[in-house]
Design a protein around this motif. Structure first.
Motif, PDB file in Angstrom:
ATOM      1  N   ASP A   1       2.081   8.110   3.176  1.00  0.00           N
ATOM      2  CA  ASP A   1       1.135   8.957   3.904  1.00  0.00           C
ATOM      3  C   ASP A   1       0.496   9.994   2.976  1.00  0.00           C
ATOM      4  N   VAL A   2      -0.053   9.490   1.843  1.00  0.00           N
ATOM      5  CA  VAL A   2      -0.753  10.355   0.901  1.00  0.00           C
ATOM      6  C   VAL A   2      -2.108   9.726   0.583  1.00  0.00           C
ATOM      7  N   GLU A   3      -2.947  10.446  -0.150  1.00  0.00           N
ATOM      8  CA  GLU A   3      -4.262   9.933  -0.483  1.00  0.00           C
ATOM      9  C   GLU A   3      -4.163   8.809  -1.502  1.00  0.00           C
ATOM     10  N   HIS A   4      -5.071   7.827  -1.364  1.00  0.00           N
ATOM     11  CA  HIS A   4      -5.116   6.740  -2.336  1.00  0.00           C
ATOM     12  C   HIS A   4      -5.500   7.279  -3.702  1.00  0.00           C
TER      13      HIS A   4
ATOM     14  N   THR B   1      -3.287   8.737  -5.579  1.00  0.00           N
ATOM     15  CA  THR B   1      -2.225   9.683  -5.938  1.00  0.00           C
ATOM     16  C   THR B   1      -0.838   9.054  -5.816  1.00  0.00           C
TER      17      THR B   1
ATOM     18  N   ALA C   1       0.334   4.251  -0.791  1.00  0.00           N
ATOM     19  CA  ALA C   1      -0.283   5.462  -0.232  1.00  0.00           C
ATOM     20  C   ALA C   1      -0.094   5.515   1.277  1.00  0.00           C
TER      21      ALA C   1
ATOM     22  N   ASP D   1       0.858  -1.183   0.000  1.00  0.00           N
ATOM     23  CA  ASP D   1       0.000   0.000   0.000  1.00  0.00           C
ATOM     24  C   ASP D   1       0.900   1.241   0.000  1.00  0.00           C
TER      25      ASP D   1
END
Length: 452
Positions: free
Chosen positions: A380-383, A385, A376, A374
């Motif tokens: 630590d970013v939005e899924h 992106t 994202a 995973d």
């Protein structure tokens, strides 16, 4: 024993919370039986500890904690490095607890032996294993099981010493007390090593257990600890125990030098083997394969388009992703496979007793594990992106494709290039056989085994 890797089975939520449930059923039953036996032996023991013994046990635990605290950074670094490549075949990791636990075995009754061991291993869980190591990578049940084997071994040594009439307070004016002590130490190490070998056999198979039994480095380190512990026990039982304090800095220096040298064999902080250490370990596996007449595979793993990720997201983000790959790779391979970091985004795996089919399955497991990361969450970013992470794998096997580790690496790299030319997240395994004495030897061994 069938060496083919099973397909990856996603753990249930309960198994993630209780990693003990990931063990094969016979191994799980064995763990429960050993821990139950340890409790039963303590409960059944009629002897009660004297106040002086309790005070001595407290001082022993305090000395152990003081020694480990003085070398805490090395302890944690070593434990972090070993746990990242730890698998069911791990034969043990070097710790200096036996110095203290064998003293308890020679001086204390069973209940106090168990209390001393519980305090020492409880400290390890709280200060060394936790909270630096995630539960799924350093499950507490392993430490609890090890502590249970130490309790059983300590009680066995205690009763044997009592049966031999060993009186440490009387000193060693003849060789009889020394001989009795040696027998007690042999009972301690035989029982403890035998119990650990049992779980390795049930969880990882006969070859892994045999490798543990023949691990001379581990046994030599353990023997040194037991001998030091016996000397400490004689000193503490004498009328002048204070010289034993001189051993505290000795043990600190011993443990720190051993741990630091071992951590140096890993690649920085990711816990995987460094190139040189991996090459030595793979060469040793090749020598075992020659002796056993079994196969050995090498897989080269490379992250697809990783440079573009570094350029778009920055080197720091790339490092986080590499750390995550290093974390999941040991969980994607079989027990006993050796995972190393070559350089940059390239990793390498040595797979003992792996034929071409095994290498194909292992390659697919590795690519699936990398693709399942995973990204994202890691970044630590939005899924939606985050970049997509994939890996290609090239593999080659001995004796079919090469005669040495260097040749296997060369062939695996060639297959890796072939895989990348076919697209991202693909696997390519060498198929060209070589004519060599090694191949002929394996053929003769196989034919001989069939005829027998």
């Amino acid at each position: 024993m069938d060496s083919r890797p099973d397909g990856p089975t996603p753990p249930t939520q309960r198994q993630r919370r209780l990693p003990l449930l990931n063990l094969p059923r016979p191994a799980l039953a064995y763990v429960i039986a050993v821990e139950t036996l340890a409790i039963a032996l303590v409960v059944a023991a009629p002897t009660r500890a004297e106040p002086a013994q309790i005070g001595l046990a407290a001082l022993l635990v305090a000395a152990c904690i003081l020694q480990h605290e003085a070398a805490l950074s090395a302890e944690r670094g070593y434990r972090r490095a070993t746990i990242k490549r730890e698998s069911a075949t791990e034969t043990g990791h070097l710790v200096t607890n036996s110095v203290y636990t064998v003293v308890a075995a020679l001086l204390f009754p069973p209940a106090l032996i168990a209390a001393t061991v519980a305090a020492i291993y409880g400290y390890r869980i709280l200060r060394i294993d936790r909270p630096r190591i995630p539960r799924e990578r350093g499950p507490v049940y392993r430490t609890i099981f090890t502590a249970s084997t130490v309790v059983i071994a300590g009680i066995a040594a205690h009763y044997l010493a009592a049966a031999l009439g060993l009186d440490l307070a009387a000193g060693a004016t003849t060789l009889v007390p020394i001989a009795s002590t040696v027998l007690a130490l042999l009972a301690y190490t035989s029982v403890q090593a035998g119990l650990v070998a049992g779980i390795v056999f049930l969880a990882a198979g006969r070859l892994a257990a045999r490798d543990m039994v023949t691990d001379l480095r581990q046994h030599g380190f353990e023997l040194a600890q037991l001998c030091i512990g016996a000397v400490v026990a004689f000193m503490l039982a004498s009328s002048s125990p204070w010289p034993v304090l001189l051993l505290v800095p000795t043990l600190w220096l011993l443990s720190r030098s051993v741990l630091v040298s071992t951590v140096g064999t890993t690649d920085h902080d990711d816990g995987l083997l460094s190139p040189g250490t991996w090459h030595r370990a793979a060469t040793a596996e090749l020598q075992r394969a020659r002796k056993r007449g079994t196969a050995l595979g090498v897989l080269a793993v490379d992250l697809d388009g990783f440079r573009r990720i570094n350029d778009a997201w920055g080197v720091r983000a790339g490092d986080h992703l590499l750390d995550e790959v290093a974390r999941i790779l040991p969980t994607a391979v079989r027990a006993g496979d050796i995972v190393g970091r070559m350089h940059g985004e390239e990793f390498v795996i040595a797979a003992p007793a792996a034929d071409r089919h095994d290498l194909e399955v292992l390659g697919e497991r590795v690519t699936a594990a990398v693709a399942a990361i995973d990204t994202a969450a890691v970044l630590d970013v939005e899924h939606g992106t985050a970049p997509r992470l994939t890996a290609s794998v090239g593999a080659a096997g001995w004796p079919d494709a090469a005669d040495s580790i260097d040749q296997l690496l060369t062939r695996a790299d060639a297959e890796l290039n072939r895989a990348k030319s076919q697209g991202v997240g693909t696997v390519s395994v060498a198929t060209t056989a070589v004519t060599s004495e090694a191949a002929a030897m394996v053929a003769r061994t196989t034919a001989g085994g069939t005829a027998g």
